[in-house]
Design an enzyme around this catalytic site. Structure first.
Site, PDB file in Angstrom:
ATOM      1  CE1 TYR A 135     -38.281 148.963  26.972  1.00  0.00           C
ATOM      2  CE2 TYR A 135     -40.343 147.732  27.109  1.00  0.00           C
ATOM      3  CZ  TYR A 135     -39.538 148.654  26.462  1.00  0.00           C
ATOM      4  OH  TYR A 135     -39.985 149.262  25.312  1.00  0.00           O
TER       5      TYR A 135
ATOM      6  CE  LYS B 280     -40.110 152.197  27.202  1.00  0.00           C
ATOM      7  NZ  LYS B 280     -39.918 153.468  26.479  1.00  0.00           N
TER       8      LYS B 280
HETATM    9  P1  NAP Z   1     -33.719 151.505  18.983  1.00  0.00           P
HETATM   10  O1  NAP Z   1     -33.520 151.553  17.519  1.00  0.00           O
HETATM   11  O2  NAP Z   1     -32.801 150.665  19.805  1.00  0.00           O
HETATM   12  O3  NAP Z   1     -33.743 153.000  19.512  1.00  0.00           O
HETATM   13  C1  NAP Z   1     -33.402 153.371  20.798  1.00  0.00           C
HETATM   14  C2  NAP Z   1     -32.851 154.777  20.737  1.00  0.00           C
HETATM   15  O4  NAP Z   1     -32.600 155.206  22.069  1.00  0.00           O
HETATM   16  C3  NAP Z   1     -31.543 154.841  19.958  1.00  0.00           C
HETATM   17  O5  NAP Z   1     -31.698 155.691  18.859  1.00  0.00           O
HETATM   18  C4  NAP Z   1     -30.550 155.382  20.970  1.00  0.00           C
HETATM   19  O6  NAP Z   1     -29.827 156.466  20.418  1.00  0.00           O
HETATM   20  C5  NAP Z   1     -31.412 155.937  22.083  1.00  0.00           C
HETATM   21  N1  NAP Z   1     -30.737 155.780  23.363  1.00  0.00           N
HETATM   22  C6  NAP Z   1     -30.667 154.687  24.134  1.00  0.00           C
HETATM   23  N2  NAP Z   1     -29.913 154.932  25.216  1.00  0.00           N
HETATM   24  C7  NAP Z   1     -29.490 156.218  25.108  1.00  0.00           C
HETATM   25  C8  NAP Z   1     -28.666 157.055  25.892  1.00  0.00           C
HETATM   26  N3  NAP Z   1     -28.102 156.627  27.046  1.00  0.00           N
HETATM   27  N4  NAP Z   1     -28.431 158.312  25.480  1.00  0.00           N
HETATM   28  C9  NAP Z   1     -28.967 158.760  24.326  1.00  0.00           C
HETATM   29  N5  NAP Z   1     -29.763 158.021  23.529  1.00  0.00           N
HETATM   30  C10 NAP Z   1     -30.009 156.761  23.923  1.00  0.00           C
HETATM   31  O7  NAP Z   1     -35.157 150.938  19.335  1.00  0.00           O
HETATM   32  P2  NAP Z   1     -36.628 151.546  19.118  1.00  0.00           P
HETATM   33  O8  NAP Z   1     -37.535 150.388  19.024  1.00  0.00           O
HETATM   34  O9  NAP Z   1     -36.645 152.559  18.040  1.00  0.00           O
HETATM   35  O10 NAP Z   1     -36.913 152.227  20.541  1.00  0.00           O
HETATM   36  C11 NAP Z   1     -37.347 153.551  20.676  1.00  0.00           C
HETATM   37  C12 NAP Z   1     -38.281 153.646  21.870  1.00  0.00           C
HETATM   38  O11 NAP Z   1     -39.449 152.888  21.588  1.00  0.00           O
HETATM   39  C13 NAP Z   1     -37.718 153.090  23.174  1.00  0.00           C
HETATM   40  O12 NAP Z   1     -38.105 153.908  24.261  1.00  0.00           O
HETATM   41  C14 NAP Z   1     -38.388 151.735  23.269  1.00  0.00           C
HETATM   42  O13 NAP Z   1     -38.485 151.278  24.596  1.00  0.00           O
HETATM   43  C15 NAP Z   1     -39.742 152.063  22.695  1.00  0.00           C
HETATM   44  N6  NAP Z   1     -40.552 150.938  22.239  1.00  0.00           N
HETATM   45  C16 NAP Z   1     -40.149 150.159  21.215  1.00  0.00           C
HETATM   46  C17 NAP Z   1     -40.972 149.107  20.803  1.00  0.00           C
HETATM   47  C18 NAP Z   1     -40.616 148.204  19.664  1.00  0.00           C
HETATM   48  O14 NAP Z   1     -41.334 147.230  19.421  1.00  0.00           O
HETATM   49  N7  NAP Z   1     -39.565 148.449  18.921  1.00  0.00           N
HETATM   50  C19 NAP Z   1     -42.183 148.884  21.462  1.00  0.00           C
HETATM   51  C20 NAP Z   1     -42.552 149.713  22.507  1.00  0.00           C
HETATM   52  C21 NAP Z   1     -41.743 150.744  22.883  1.00  0.00           C
HETATM   53  P3  NAP Z   1     -28.209 156.443  20.206  1.00  0.00           P
HETATM   54  O15 NAP Z   1     -27.870 155.054  19.787  1.00  0.00           O
HETATM   55  O16 NAP Z   1     -27.985 157.503  19.199  1.00  0.00           O
HETATM   56  O17 NAP Z   1     -27.644 156.809  21.531  1.00  0.00           O
END
Ligand code: NAP
Length: 251
Positions: free
Chosen positions: A156, A160
């Protein structure tokens, strides 16, 4: 001044818009005036209802973004839906936790493939259209691990850090051609992505204690940064990786 942030008449493709940060970003862009195309695998009805409640059009594209062959079709479907594509938000991402010594090739390929490779090729497919149509806005969702190593998430962190590098590289190439490429680096947000971390009775309080703002982020905390980077307000901003982290990196 509000015209600077007005997205009326724009169309935005948001990946992973059915949950978490992507959903909040999609709703924020809709509330600023944009029509939304959501690309992902899960049910989109909740995001659809909230975009419609904001008075905007919504179209869902079923796609597994880890499958390279599906990416060009996602852009084609977005263009078919609303006839234009002004904003791409590369939000979809996954995380797998393991000691570096236990990471498998399958883990590595899944994380780097979804978080970095698909982001590049979806940006490429979108830019083909944007470059021919006077430009657009590409917003990548990076992470604090674009700057730091993290704990037990080496693939990861690599993906990133790569997102930050690509944000700079694509900005260099496309800035003079009308495309703004920037990234948001969220801190620790309460979403599915961090469910395991928040359930960890040792790590969760350590993380909270280190956040200057004194709380985890809520998805809506990204709304302002997303609208800024999608709008004319950021027309001279290129290659920035903007932390929205409650002050984590400042500490
Ligand atoms: P999340 O709810 O798990 O969201 C991840 C999203 O990615 C889901 O809606 C999923 O959509 C989509 N996804 C994953 N694999 C996929 C695939 N193969 N094809 C299509 N869609 C896919 O978690 P989140 O925290 O909102 O994460 C969103 C982004 O923010 C990510 O890039 C994560 O690394 C980043 N981020 C999060 C945090 C945090 O603290 N939460 C911090 C830094 C960065 P479907 O289920 O509809 O496929």
């Amino acid at each position: 001044m509000h015209k600077l942030f007005d997205l009326s008449g724009r169309s935005a493709l948001v990946t992973g818009a059915n949950t978490g940060l992507g959903q909040a970003i999609a709703i924020a862009l809709a509330e600023a005036g944009a029509d939304i195309v959501a690309a992902g695998r899960s049910d989109s009805s909740e995001t659809a209802a909230r975009v419609h409640a904001a008075g905007r059009r919504f179209h869902a594209v079923q796609a597994d973004l880890s499958q390279q062959a599906q990416l060009a079709g996602v852009v084609d479907q977005a263009l078919t839906a609303f006839g234009r594509l002004d904003i791409l938000v590369n939000n979809a991402g996954i995380i797998r936790r393991a000691d570096a010594i236990d990471v498998t090739e399958e883990d590595w390929d899944a994380v780097v493939g979804t978080n970095l490779k698909s982001l590049f090729f979806l940006s490429q497919a979108t830019a083909c259209h944007m470059l021919a149509n006077g430009g657009g806005k590409i917003i990548n969702v990076a992470s604090l691990l674009s700057f730091q190593g993290g704990i037990r998430v080496p693939a990861y962190a690599a993906s990133k850090s790569g997102v930050a590098g690509l944000t700079h590289a694509l900005a260099n190439e496309w800035a003079a051609r009308g495309i703004n490429v920037n990234a948001i680096a969220p801190g620790y947000f309460a979403t599915n992505n961090t469910a395991a971390l928040r359930a960890d009775t040792e790590r969760a309080p350590q993380i909270l204690a280190r956040i200057p703002a004194g709380r985890w982020g809520q998805a809506d905390d990204l709304a302002g940064a997303a609208v800024f980077l999608a709008s004319a307000a950021s027309d001279y901003v290129h290659g920035a990786v903007l932390p929205v982290d409650g002050g984590w990196l400042a500490r």
